[in-house]
Design an enzyme around this catalytic site. Structure first.
Site, short mmCIF file in Angstrom:
data_model
loop_
_atom_site.label_atom_id
_atom_site.label_comp_id
_atom_site.label_asym_id
_atom_site.label_seq_id
_atom_site.Cartn_x
_atom_site.Cartn_y
_atom_site.Cartn_z
N HIS A 131 0.81 -1.06 0.10
CA HIS A 131 0.18 -0.07 -0.07
C HIS A 131 0.91 1.24 0.05
O HIS A 131 0.28 2.44 -0.29
CB HIS A 131 -0.99 -0.10 1.29
N ASP A 339 3.61 9.32 -0.87
CA ASP A 339 2.38 8.83 -0.34
C ASP A 339 1.89 7.57 -1.31
O ASP A 339 2.06 7.85 -2.61
CB ASP A 339 1.15 9.72 -0.46
P1 ADQ Z 1 -2.78 6.03 4.90
O1 ADQ Z 1 -1.31 6.60 4.99
O2 ADQ Z 1 -3.72 6.17 6.07
O3 ADQ Z 1 -3.01 4.76 4.15
P2 ADQ Z 1 -4.95 7.63 3.16
O4 ADQ Z 1 -4.92 6.81 1.88
O5 ADQ Z 1 -4.94 8.87 3.21
O6 ADQ Z 1 -3.51 7.41 3.92
O7 ADQ Z 1 -6.28 6.90 3.80
C1 ADQ Z 1 -6.70 7.50 5.08
C2 ADQ Z 1 -8.04 7.15 5.39
O8 ADQ Z 1 -8.15 7.57 6.79
C3 ADQ Z 1 -8.82 7.88 4.44
O9 ADQ Z 1 -9.99 7.05 4.23
C4 ADQ Z 1 -9.26 9.12 5.46
O10 ADQ Z 1 -10.74 9.74 5.13
C5 ADQ Z 1 -9.35 8.41 6.82
N1 ADQ Z 1 -8.75 9.53 7.69
C6 ADQ Z 1 -7.71 10.38 7.62
N2 ADQ Z 1 -7.68 11.32 8.75
C7 ADQ Z 1 -8.76 11.08 9.51
C8 ADQ Z 1 -9.39 11.84 10.49
N3 ADQ Z 1 -8.90 12.80 11.03
N4 ADQ Z 1 -10.62 11.35 10.96
C9 ADQ Z 1 -11.38 10.22 10.30
N5 ADQ Z 1 -10.65 9.58 9.45
C10 ADQ Z 1 -9.42 9.94 8.70
C11 ADQ Z 1 -2.10 3.85 3.46
C12 ADQ Z 1 -0.92 4.75 2.32
C13 ADQ Z 1 -1.80 5.36 1.40
C14 ADQ Z 1 -2.77 4.63 0.76
C15 ADQ Z 1 -3.72 3.90 1.48
C16 ADQ Z 1 -4.50 2.79 0.96
O11 ADQ Z 1 -0.13 5.23 3.17
O12 ADQ Z 1 -0.69 5.92 0.55
O13 ADQ Z 1 -3.60 5.28 -0.15
O14 ADQ Z 1 -2.88 3.12 2.67
O15 ADQ Z 1 -3.69 1.82 0.16
#
Ligand code: ADQ
Length: 447
Positions: A131, A339
């Site tokens: 991921h 990311d």
């Molecule tokens: P993450 O690093 O966690 O994921 P991201 O892809 O942005 O990053 O996903 C975060 C999730 O958590 C989103 O669904 C978002 O809505 C939720 N979230 C973030 N902040 C929040 C908050 N304050 N309150 C509630 N919910 C919140 C890892 C990798 C990414 C990759 C994903 C999926 O680092 O690059 O996109 O896995 O593969």
């Protein structure tokens, strides 16, 4: 979320850590069924969890795979525990497997799983999805155990990365370090094995998220925020509080917006929602202090008696509430320094209304920037550029916003969660069986 959606529809076994720790040896595997999904959960010893998860996974692999060699700690004890925990998982999973099962392993915490399962005689096809990014070979080789982990990767039948950039780096490693080959269609030969590697970008359930953004609850939560804005514009940022997300860079760019574009003062509010994350890891505690200092500095400099430019919120919200916040925001700002994909950007696009969509300013270093034609793509290290593009986004006319959004939503739909699951599973099902091939074991030592 993505994996769960895949399992819910097709049925299967979800296997992993239970989220519980014990002070002595982990007890029996807990097995239960909900709907079509069977769960197999294993507790971990507290000390193992610390070395395996808090240590090797999050203080070695996470920073290194995000190109942050400066933050990576190389500790032999952590690595030994990482291998031991993966072996434990494999030993607990193997008795739960059924004939014809296909196994899909998720993420960097579990890289050795295929090696360990094969050691136990498992012949099933096994896929792995990473991921997070895969860095350039020059960085990978700083890891003292890179050869063993590469050998672990070669034990899979299918390896999925988020982007073409990750695949390019992987190919570079295969060729230069393993003297292997990788063709343009993703066929890899290395360490005496053949497998398939390709970019299969993860996505979101677009309709589900859009419906949620229109729900009464989401609308009510958004309205409560809107009422406090008194007609001002809203920029939104949402992340886990993680150094890969470029939150400091984002705040510095916002500060420049306030400094260089005085017309935006009092005209816009920036709401940054940062969910606490990995709080036991010292780098995250440092980050939190630094971000809080910066937020205080910006508000101290630009606030007026009846207006505060930045709402810095250190908590998590329900997905429903977030979907409402996304829909009501004029601009979403994503400034990841590195990311894998960044689902926040995709969720923002999915939450918009066709008639009056907001604009997305996204880092070129977030995997999703590669297919979000229509987004404003920036270099987060260039704070002046981000400030300038934020300003452009804030003054953008509705026609241009609509036109850009149409292009963005097309990319988000094409690469949604169903496409991700189907593409991966198709590869896993269709690929050439490789059970007659033997994984050449790499000695368990630093190289
Ligand atoms: P993450 O690093 O966690 O994921 P991201 O892809 O942005 O990053 O996903 C975060 C999730 O958590 C989103 O669904 C978002 O809505 C939720 N979230 C973030 N902040 C929040 C908050 N304050 N309150 C509630 N919910 C919140 C890892 C990798 C990414 C990759 C994903 C999926 O680092 O690059 O996109 O896995 O593969």
């Amino acid at each position: 979320m993505g994996v769960h959606a895949a399992l819910r529809d097709a049925g299967g076994l979800w296997f992993g850590w239970s989220g519980e720790t014990t002070s002595d040896s982990p007890g029996e595997t807990k097995v239960f069924r909900t709907g079509k999904v069977t769960y197999g959960l294993v507790d971990l010893r507290e000390a193992d969890l610390e070395a395996y998860y808090g240590g090797f996974s999050n203080r070695t692999l996470w920073p290194l795979l995000h190109y942050r060699l400066d933050l990576a700690t190389f500790d032999h004890q952590w690595y030994a525990t990482y291998r031991r925990v993966n072996r434990l998982f494999a030993e607990r999973l193997q008795p739960l497997l059924e004939d014809n099962d296909q196994i899909w392993i998720q993420d960097y915490h579990l890289i050795p799983m295929a090696t360990e399962l094969r050691r136990l005689g498992v012949q099933a096809r096994i896929g792995f999805f990473l991921h997070i990014p895969w860095p350039p070979a020059e960085l990978t080789v700083t890891l003292p155990w890179h050869r063993q982990l590469a050998s672990d990767i070669c034990a899979y039948d299918v390896v999925g990365f988020q982007t073409q950039v990750d695949v390019r780096h992987f190919r570079q490693y295969v060729v230069s370090e393993l003297q292997g080959t990788m063709s343009d269609d993703g066929a890899v030969r290395a360490l005496g094995r053949s497998f398939h590697a390709e970019a299969i970008p993860i996505g979101i359930d677009v309709d589900d998220f859009a419906t949620m953004a229109g729900s009464r609850d989401a609308t009510n939560q958004a309205k409560r925020v809107k009422d406090t804005l008194h007609g001002r514009g809203l920029i939104i940022g949402v992340d886990r509080l993680d150094y890969t997300k470029g939150i400091q860079e984002r705040l510095r760019a916002f500060e420049l917006l306030m400094q260089d574009y005085p017309s935006q003062r009092r005209a816009v509010t920036f709401m940054q929602i940062s969910a606490p994350s990995r709080e036991q890891v010292p780098e995250y505690a440092d980050l939190r202090r630094s971000v809080e200092g910066l937020a205080g500095h910006i508000n101290g400099t630009y606030s007026e008696a009846d207006w505060v430019p930045l709402r810095y919120i250190n908590r998590s919200y329900s997905r429903r509430a977030l979907s409402g916040f996304f829909r009501m925001s004029d601009v979403c700002l994503v400034t990841s320094l590195r990311d894998g994909m960044n689902l926040v950007a995709l969720e923002y696009v999915a939450a918009q209304l066709e008639d009056s969509p907001g604009a997305l300013v996204v880092s070129r270093f977030a995997g999703c920037a590669g297919y979000l034609d229509g987004a404003i793509v920036v270099n987060p290290y260039d704070h002046a550029q981000v400030a300038e593009q934020l300003h452009s986004a804030l003054i953008m006319g509705v026609e241009e916003r609509r036109e850009r959004w149409r292009r963005m939503i097309e990319g988000v739909r094409k690469n949604d969660i169903h496409a991700w699951r189907n593409r991966f599973l198709k590869r896993l099902t269709e690929g050439t069986p490789s059970t007659d091939e033997v994984v050449s074991p790499v000695p368990y030592a630093a190289s």
